[in-house]
Design an enzyme around this catalytic site. Sequence first.
Site, mmCIF file in Angstrom:
data_model
loop_
_atom_site.group_PDB
_atom_site.id
_atom_site.type_symbol
_atom_site.label_atom_id
_atom_site.label_comp_id
_atom_site.label_asym_id
_atom_site.label_seq_id
_atom_site.Cartn_x
_atom_site.Cartn_y
_atom_site.Cartn_z
ATOM 1 N N ASP A 43 0.851 -1.271 0.065
ATOM 2 C CA ASP A 43 -0.021 -0.108 -0.091
ATOM 3 C C ASP A 43 0.961 1.166 -0.027
ATOM 4 O OD1 ASP A 43 -1.947 1.914 0.298
ATOM 5 O OD2 ASP A 43 -2.731 1.252 1.960
ATOM 6 N N TYR A 44 0.888 1.840 -1.125
ATOM 7 C CA TYR A 44 1.493 3.286 -1.243
ATOM 8 C C TYR A 44 2.855 3.106 -0.973
ATOM 9 C CZ TYR A 44 1.085 8.037 -2.695
ATOM 10 O OH TYR A 44 1.214 9.078 -3.336
#
Length: 759
Positions: free
Chosen positions: A307-308
């Site tokens: 995630d990111y």
Amino acid sequence: MVKRGMSRRAVLAAGSTIVAWQASPLRAMLRSADAAAGPATRASIDELIARMTIEEKAGQLTLMPAAWGGGIATALNPPAGNNNYPVQIADAVAGKLTGVFNGNGARMALQMQKAVMEGSRLKIPLIFAADVIHGHRTIFPVGVGEAASFEPSLAERTARVAAFEATGAGIDWTFAPMVDIARDQRWGRTMEGAGEDVLVGRLFAAARVRGFQGRNLADDDCLMACVKHFAAYGAAEAGLDYNSVDMSIQRLEEIYLRPYQAGVDAGAASVMSSFNEINGVPSNGNHWLMTDVLRDRWGFKGFVVSDYTGDEEMIAAGFAADRRDAARLAILAGVDMSMSSGVYQEHLPALVRDGQVPLAIVDQSVRRVLAAKAQVGLFDNPFRRIDLNREAQRSRLPASLALSREAGQKSIVMLKNEGGLLPLKPGTKIALIGPFAAEGRDINGPWVVYGDNGQAIDVARGLHDAGARFTVTKGSDVEASIPGGIAKAVAAAKAADVVLLAIGESEAMSGEAKSRTEIDVPAPQQALAEAIAKTGKPVVVLLRNGRALALEGAVRDARAILVTWFLGSESGHAIADVLFGKVSPSGRLPVSFPFASGQEPYYYAHKNTGRPNGPGPLAEYKAHYQGVPNSALFPFGHGLTYGDIVYSALQVAPQMSGPMRVGATITNRGSRAAVETVQLYTHQKVGSLTRPVRELKGFQKVALAPGESKTIGFTLTPDDLKFVGADGKWRIEPGLFDLWIAPSAEAEGVHGSFTYRAA
Ligand code: NOJ
């Protein structure tokens, strides 16, 4: 210099790129999706991998936010690394990128894909991802709202439409569904999932994956799903987004992991690792989670994306020494693709050269990513979802908006309706008051990258289209009072028969990074509600919210309360449909509404303690906060209809040793049709580990005409009674169980017991 936007010539040139690609040997080698699982494709992917440099391999494992972002994408994804569009195209052509996310539609995708298919050495198509969370252009209720429908097939249908629209804009892959269980309502991302319950969570996770991915991932209206955020992101301590998680293996296995597994079992092609740590190990560096559980135990065959900048964040968390170490830990744990941080692009080549990461591990991740690209049909046709006309042709079709209205109707939960105030009679003089009455904002809800609040139907428009007689007064802003606002609102209330009070949370108050310490209606709106209550006019609260709220004073005491979440494109129409009785409300709370914020985390499936207070008055030295019962103001599963529903005649055998039928009679004594959501709960009285006071084991929506009775049956299986023992293994223990068939998690309904004995 690459210009944004495309000329007709460029579009025609892209056409010739497609023709050239169709005749190319690489395409012949890497034919279509269905073959993705087959040995032929595996062999050709391996041939391709053999031709790749280590830098190109690292590139295939690197995803970046689109430099040319769409909608509010840039705000959601603050520029990380390179955010210059021409440079990003050059990077893509140089093989440094696997794809981009939250970009600017088919136009951007066409430009980038064409550049890569023409200019790159290996011509590996880019993949285009986006946060298509609860709709693309047609916006559906936020996840938790839609879960209130208790109708997973509805979520499958809305996800299908979201996929149909998003693929029309060149998107191959959505970062959804979010399936994190949310038991602390201070956590702002409650809005995105399916609430606090594991069964509801599992069913909605599977339904949403099926909806996004459709029947064949290679179809041009199917999207790759991404089950997120693996794992236990919703259990962030104290509801603080990104916070650490520390929990027993029992709770992790029984509750938090199961919706992800349901999504994987439904065929999700990708999984996103979560930001949080569990018991000291950040997910991005957790080999047990990403490999032992996800792949070896659950048989997941797709790929994992971080995630990111989650991989890089292991440095701040104190788990990785530096960016190179973060890259090493993440790839070795089983995180195949790095989103936004660039640590794979930067460090994998050297890590392999220095022998710190085996080449075989990198190749394995590249293989998974290329297989996914094949599965979504990109090797067969890199422009499969890219067509400049399609987005308009597929956006906001009448059938899609009708589905949004249906989903809105089914997501509304009627918490109370004293004296049968609702439905409103035609001709009622209405004072519509509040910051969410007619603002044309805060309708779609958080996590909408491509939808437009300007196109969504607000409450005033909904009332207007329903032919209602009404005035509109704002009264207060969301978090600030308006000079003279209350006086105007009181005057409007006095002139009306009934007040509709549209209050609650703005979009900016729920969603990512929107944790709150007090989950209340903001003070200026509460003051407005108190002043309106003093007029003595009957009040219907129309609550806008992305989480459960602790309702107080005049809001809690209003004659009627409808939870309207953020309902999306057709919000006002759906609300008017319920207000005027065009449909009977049928939604149920997927999250418990506590008496007070300080009760959080409050969830119905809690343990009893050795000193339960029990029903009735609060007793000294029993488990409760001072002055507050250890129960919900409105519990999980609660929701009223316009019918008058009674439960009777529980059917349960005294002994169970295999699957057992149980049932009850449900009667609508009222004069209006209703849809009742009948819920089955059990509780094991004594176990080698203590068990929750109740657990949901099944639910059914039942349509009942006025005066109608139906016998509703469920099959309870031994599997439903299993739990994770002290040894960490699933087990079933013989013994006595309570059983309820009831309208909510804290209602008695009909209640009996049975003994389980192994056959
Ligand atoms: C961070 C969020 O946690 C995740 O859900 C989202 O998909 C990514 N950003 C990309 O926008």
